[in-house]
Design a protein around this motif. Structure first.
Motif, short mmCIF file in Angstrom:
data_model
loop_
_atom_site.label_atom_id
_atom_site.label_comp_id
_atom_site.label_asym_id
_atom_site.label_seq_id
_atom_site.Cartn_x
_atom_site.Cartn_y
_atom_site.Cartn_z
N MET A 1 -10.19 -3.43 -23.73
CA MET A 1 -8.77 -3.58 -23.99
C MET A 1 -8.02 -3.11 -22.74
O MET A 1 -8.36 -2.11 -22.14
CB MET A 1 -8.39 -2.74 -25.21
CG MET A 1 -6.93 -2.85 -25.57
SD MET A 1 -6.45 -1.85 -27.02
CE MET A 1 -7.34 -2.67 -28.31
N HIS A 2 -7.01 -3.83 -22.35
CA HIS A 2 -6.26 -3.44 -21.16
C HIS A 2 -5.27 -2.32 -21.47
O HIS A 2 -5.03 -1.97 -22.63
CB HIS A 2 -5.57 -4.65 -20.54
CG HIS A 2 -4.47 -5.24 -21.37
ND1 HIS A 2 -4.61 -5.59 -22.68
CD2 HIS A 2 -3.18 -5.51 -21.05
CE1 HIS A 2 -3.46 -6.06 -23.14
NE2 HIS A 2 -2.59 -6.02 -22.18
N LEU A 3 -4.70 -1.74 -20.45
CA LEU A 3 -3.87 -0.54 -20.57
C LEU A 3 -2.67 -0.76 -21.49
O LEU A 3 -2.38 0.09 -22.34
CB LEU A 3 -3.40 -0.10 -19.18
CG LEU A 3 -2.72 1.25 -19.10
CD1 LEU A 3 -3.62 2.34 -19.65
CD2 LEU A 3 -2.36 1.57 -17.66
N LEU A 4 -1.98 -1.89 -21.39
CA LEU A 4 -0.82 -2.14 -22.24
C LEU A 4 -1.24 -2.21 -23.71
O LEU A 4 -0.59 -1.64 -24.58
CB LEU A 4 -0.12 -3.44 -21.83
CG LEU A 4 1.10 -3.82 -22.68
CD1 LEU A 4 2.14 -2.72 -22.65
CD2 LEU A 4 1.69 -5.14 -22.19
N GLY A 5 -2.36 -2.86 -23.97
CA GLY A 5 -2.86 -2.95 -25.34
C GLY A 5 -3.19 -1.57 -25.90
O GLY A 5 -2.91 -1.28 -27.07
N GLN A 6 -3.78 -0.71 -25.07
CA GLN A 6 -4.09 0.65 -25.51
C GLN A 6 -2.81 1.43 -25.80
O GLN A 6 -2.75 2.18 -26.77
CB GLN A 6 -4.91 1.36 -24.44
CG GLN A 6 -6.32 0.85 -24.32
CD GLN A 6 -7.06 1.50 -23.17
OE1 GLN A 6 -6.46 2.02 -22.24
NE2 GLN A 6 -8.38 1.46 -23.23
N ILE A 8 0.10 0.23 -26.74
CA ILE A 8 0.70 -0.29 -27.97
C ILE A 8 -0.06 0.24 -29.19
O ILE A 8 0.54 0.68 -30.17
CB ILE A 8 0.73 -1.83 -27.96
CG1 ILE A 8 1.73 -2.31 -26.91
CG2 ILE A 8 1.07 -2.38 -29.34
CD1 ILE A 8 1.69 -3.80 -26.64
N GLU A 9 -1.38 0.22 -29.11
CA GLU A 9 -2.20 0.73 -30.21
C GLU A 9 -1.91 2.21 -30.46
O GLU A 9 -1.76 2.64 -31.60
CB GLU A 9 -3.69 0.53 -29.90
CG GLU A 9 -4.60 0.97 -31.02
CD GLU A 9 -6.06 0.71 -30.72
OE1 GLU A 9 -6.89 1.43 -31.28
OE2 GLU A 9 -6.36 -0.20 -29.92
N HIS A 10 -1.80 2.98 -29.39
CA HIS A 10 -1.50 4.40 -29.52
C HIS A 10 -0.11 4.61 -30.15
O HIS A 10 0.06 5.46 -31.02
CB HIS A 10 -1.58 5.07 -28.15
CG HIS A 10 -1.37 6.55 -28.19
ND1 HIS A 10 -2.25 7.41 -28.82
CD2 HIS A 10 -0.38 7.32 -27.70
CE1 HIS A 10 -1.80 8.64 -28.71
NE2 HIS A 10 -0.67 8.61 -28.04
N ALA A 11 0.87 3.82 -29.73
CA ALA A 11 2.22 3.93 -30.29
C ALA A 11 2.22 3.63 -31.78
O ALA A 11 2.90 4.30 -32.57
CB ALA A 11 3.17 2.99 -29.55
N LEU A 12 1.44 2.65 -32.21
CA LEU A 12 1.35 2.32 -33.63
C LEU A 12 0.69 3.44 -34.43
O LEU A 12 1.09 3.72 -35.56
CB LEU A 12 0.59 1.00 -33.82
CG LEU A 12 1.30 -0.25 -33.30
CD1 LEU A 12 0.37 -1.46 -33.38
CD2 LEU A 12 2.58 -0.50 -34.08
N GLU A 13 -0.31 4.08 -33.85
CA GLU A 13 -0.96 5.21 -34.52
C GLU A 13 0.02 6.36 -34.69
O GLU A 13 0.05 7.00 -35.74
CB GLU A 13 -2.19 5.66 -33.72
CG GLU A 13 -3.33 4.66 -33.76
CD GLU A 13 -4.43 4.97 -32.77
OE1 GLU A 13 -4.26 5.90 -31.94
OE2 GLU A 13 -5.45 4.29 -32.81
N ILE A 14 0.79 6.65 -33.67
CA ILE A 14 1.78 7.72 -33.74
C ILE A 14 2.82 7.40 -34.81
O ILE A 14 3.20 8.26 -35.61
CB ILE A 14 2.45 7.95 -32.37
CG1 ILE A 14 1.43 8.54 -31.39
CG2 ILE A 14 3.68 8.85 -32.50
CD1 ILE A 14 1.92 8.61 -29.97
#
Length: 92
Positions: A1-6, A8-14
């Motif tokens: 997964m590229h940096l932007l995808g990571q 976004i995923e982290h922001a959704l988890e938060i």
């Protein structure tokens, strides 16, 4: 997964964590030995939040880990283990 995808995923988890119900009103009902462990430099759940938890749980123990952030068990496992070893004998 590229940096932007990571990111976004982290922001959704938060966001998912932030949307959880607040159970702080129930803390005073805890009747078990409780260790409130927090990193001094934790920005996700600051020391002030842990102090409130500690105040709400009668007989709890507050341990503020100097120089540590949110991931205390990863950042300084020996310090976390030392705090746990000191606390656990008080639970019997």
């Amino acid at each position: 997964m590229h940096l932007l995808g990571q990111a976004i995923e982290h922001a959704l988890e938060i966001r998912a964590v932030a949307d959880r119900d607040d159970f702080s009103a129930h803390l005073s009902q805890l009747e078990v030995p409780t260790l409130v462990l927090v990193g001094e430099q934790d920005r996700a759940t600051p020391v002030g939040c842990s102090r409130k938890i500690h105040a709400a749980v009668e007989g709890s123990t507050l341990a503020v880990l100097p120089g540590i952030g949110h991931l205390s068990a990863f950042e300084d496992p020996p310090q976390v283990l030392a705090r746990l070893k000191a606390f656990l004998p008080t639970c019997v």
